[in-house]
Design a protein around this motif. Sequence first.
Motif, PDB file in Angstrom:
ATOM      1  N   MET A   1      18.716   5.366 -39.745  1.00 15.36           N
ATOM      2  CA  MET A   1      18.437   4.387 -38.628  1.00 15.36           C
ATOM      3  C   MET A   1      17.544   5.018 -37.534  1.00 15.36           C
ATOM      4  SD  MET A   1      21.016   1.048 -37.691  1.00 15.36           S
ATOM      5  CE  MET A   1      21.826   1.864 -36.445  1.00 15.36           C
ATOM      6  N   ARG A   2      16.683   4.822 -37.215  1.00 14.80           N
ATOM      7  CA  ARG A   2      15.888   5.571 -35.828  1.00 14.80           C
ATOM      8  C   ARG A   2      15.334   4.292 -35.133  1.00 14.80           C
ATOM      9  NH1 ARG A   2      10.034   6.127 -36.030  1.00 14.80           N
ATOM     10  NH2 ARG A   2       9.286   5.202 -38.238  1.00 14.80           N
ATOM     11  N   ILE A   3      15.399   4.564 -33.676  1.00 15.27           N
ATOM     12  CA  ILE A   3      15.131   3.614 -32.943  1.00 15.27           C
ATOM     13  C   ILE A   3      13.600   3.666 -32.660  1.00 15.27           C
ATOM     14  CG2 ILE A   3      14.792   3.151 -30.175  1.00 15.27           C
ATOM     15  CD1 ILE A   3      17.551   4.627 -30.044  1.00 15.27           C
ATOM     16  N   LEU A   4      13.128   2.257 -32.841  1.00 19.56           N
ATOM     17  CA  LEU A   4      11.536   1.828 -32.579  1.00 19.56           C
ATOM     18  C   LEU A   4      11.164   1.495 -31.391  1.00 19.56           C
ATOM     19  CD1 LEU A   4      11.179  -0.198 -35.984  1.00 19.56           C
ATOM     20  CD2 LEU A   4      10.770   2.097 -35.656  1.00 19.56           C
ATOM     21  N   GLY A   5      12.091   0.992 -30.635  1.00 20.92           N
ATOM     22  CA  GLY A   5      11.782   0.612 -29.333  1.00 20.92           C
ATOM     23  C   GLY A   5      13.032   0.101 -28.444  1.00 20.92           C
ATOM     24  N   LYS A   6      12.690  -0.163 -27.175  1.00 17.93           N
ATOM     25  CA  LYS A   6      13.763  -0.297 -26.199  1.00 17.93           C
ATOM     26  C   LYS A   6      13.311  -1.237 -25.392  1.00 17.93           C
ATOM     27  CE  LYS A   6      17.374   1.187 -23.259  1.00 17.93           C
ATOM     28  NZ  LYS A   6      17.889   2.534 -22.570  1.00 17.93           N
ATOM     29  N   GLY A   7      13.946  -2.239 -25.007  1.00 12.65           N
ATOM     30  CA  GLY A   7      13.358  -3.358 -23.966  1.00 12.65           C
ATOM     31  C   GLY A   7      14.471  -3.911 -23.039  1.00 12.65           C
ATOM     32  N   LEU A  11      17.767  -3.097 -28.148  1.00 14.02           N
ATOM     33  CA  LEU A  11      17.008  -2.078 -28.980  1.00 14.02           C
ATOM     34  C   LEU A  11      16.706  -2.712 -30.461  1.00 14.02           C
ATOM     35  CD1 LEU A  11      19.537   0.597 -28.689  1.00 14.02           C
ATOM     36  CD2 LEU A  11      17.496   0.601 -27.473  1.00 14.02           C
ATOM     37  N   VAL A  12      15.518  -1.977 -30.718  1.00  8.91           N
ATOM     38  CA  VAL A  12      14.922  -2.211 -32.081  1.00  8.91           C
ATOM     39  C   VAL A  12      15.141  -0.943 -33.003  1.00  8.91           C
ATOM     40  CG1 VAL A  12      13.119  -2.989 -33.561  1.00  8.91           C
ATOM     41  CG2 VAL A  12      13.436  -3.991 -30.999  1.00  8.91           C
ATOM     42  N   HIS A  13      15.751  -0.953 -34.100  1.00 16.15           N
ATOM     43  CA  HIS A  13      16.064   0.042 -34.981  1.00 16.15           C
ATOM     44  C   HIS A  13      15.381  -0.221 -36.273  1.00 16.15           C
ATOM     45  CE1 HIS A  13      19.675   0.644 -32.521  1.00 16.15           C
ATOM     46  NE2 HIS A  13      19.515   1.972 -32.628  1.00 16.15           N
ATOM     47  N   LEU A  14      14.871   0.894 -36.933  1.00 20.44           N
ATOM     48  CA  LEU A  14      14.341   0.818 -38.210  1.00 20.44           C
ATOM     49  C   LEU A  14      15.503   0.979 -39.339  1.00 20.44           C
ATOM     50  CD1 LEU A  14      12.082   0.889 -40.109  1.00 20.44           C
ATOM     51  CD2 LEU A  14      12.000   3.314 -40.278  1.00 20.44           C
ATOM     52  N   VAL A  15      15.573   0.023 -40.086  1.00 19.09           N
ATOM     53  CA  VAL A  15      16.630   0.172 -41.096  1.00 19.09           C
ATOM     54  C   VAL A  15      16.471  -0.064 -42.516  1.00 19.09           C
ATOM     55  CG1 VAL A  15      18.342  -0.857 -39.534  1.00 19.09           C
ATOM     56  CG2 VAL A  15      17.285  -2.577 -41.044  1.00 19.09           C
ATOM     57  N   VAL A  16      16.741   0.204 -43.536  1.00 17.99           N
ATOM     58  CA  VAL A  16      16.434   0.433 -45.004  1.00 17.99           C
ATOM     59  C   VAL A  16      17.345  -0.371 -45.678  1.00 17.99           C
ATOM     60  CG1 VAL A  16      15.918   1.782 -46.717  1.00 17.99           C
ATOM     61  CG2 VAL A  16      15.209   2.592 -44.480  1.00 17.99           C
ATOM     62  N   ASP A  17      16.937  -1.432 -46.384  1.00 19.20           N
ATOM     63  CA  ASP A  17      18.006  -1.935 -47.539  1.00 19.20           C
ATOM     64  C   ASP A  17      18.439  -0.770 -48.537  1.00 19.20           C
ATOM     65  OD1 ASP A  17      18.496  -3.411 -50.195  1.00 19.20           O
ATOM     66  OD2 ASP A  17      18.440  -4.974 -48.751  1.00 19.20           O
ATOM     67  N   PHE A  24      13.019  -2.583 -42.691  1.00 18.80           N
ATOM     68  CA  PHE A  24      13.042  -3.802 -41.763  1.00 18.80           C
ATOM     69  C   PHE A  24      13.487  -3.386 -40.183  1.00 18.80           C
ATOM     70  CE2 PHE A  24      14.729  -5.294 -45.681  1.00 18.80           C
ATOM     71  CZ  PHE A  24      13.885  -6.473 -45.818  1.00 18.80           C
ATOM     72  N   ALA A  25      12.880  -4.268 -39.387  1.00 24.26           N
ATOM     73  CA  ALA A  25      13.352  -3.849 -37.930  1.00 24.26           C
ATOM     74  C   ALA A  25      14.591  -4.694 -37.476  1.00 24.26           C
ATOM     75  CB  ALA A  25      12.010  -4.510 -37.060  1.00 24.26           C
ATOM     76  N   ILE A  72      19.012  -9.387 -35.094  1.00 20.93           N
ATOM     77  CA  ILE A  72      17.739 -10.264 -35.631  1.00 20.93           C
ATOM     78  C   ILE A  72      17.294  -9.049 -36.610  1.00 20.93           C
ATOM     79  CG2 ILE A  72      15.615 -11.427 -35.160  1.00 20.93           C
ATOM     80  CD1 ILE A  72      16.471 -11.826 -32.467  1.00 20.93           C
ATOM     81  N   VAL A  73      16.997  -9.626 -37.864  1.00 18.72           N
ATOM     82  CA  VAL A  73      16.314  -8.803 -38.992  1.00 18.72           C
ATOM     83  C   VAL A  73      14.908  -9.354 -39.088  1.00 18.72           C
ATOM     84  CG1 VAL A  73      16.445  -8.143 -41.287  1.00 18.72           C
ATOM     85  CG2 VAL A  73      18.663  -8.440 -40.037  1.00 18.72           C
TER      86      VAL A  73
END
Length: 75
Positions: A1-7, A11-17, A24-25, A72-73
């Motif tokens: 998991m890595r952070i894509l953005g912050k508001g 936070l929005v993370h990149l996740v992998v099934d 997915f975000a 939220i996915v």
Amino acid sequence: MRILGKGASGLVHLVVDKETKEEFALKTMTLTYMSDKDKKSAELEVELNRVIGGPTIIKFYESFKVKENIFIVMD
């Protein structure tokens, strides 16, 4: 998991099934320190994402709540 953005709301993370390896975000919003108005806005965001679609809208897959966090996915 890595952070894509912050508001302001999370936070929005990149996740992998694990099965499909699809990316997915995952947006995480912590409700603990939000005002009642901000909590309502977060819940409204989930509902809007659920019903709105189109070529210029990020695709919504699912949402869920765990304790004081909304997830939220999306694409």
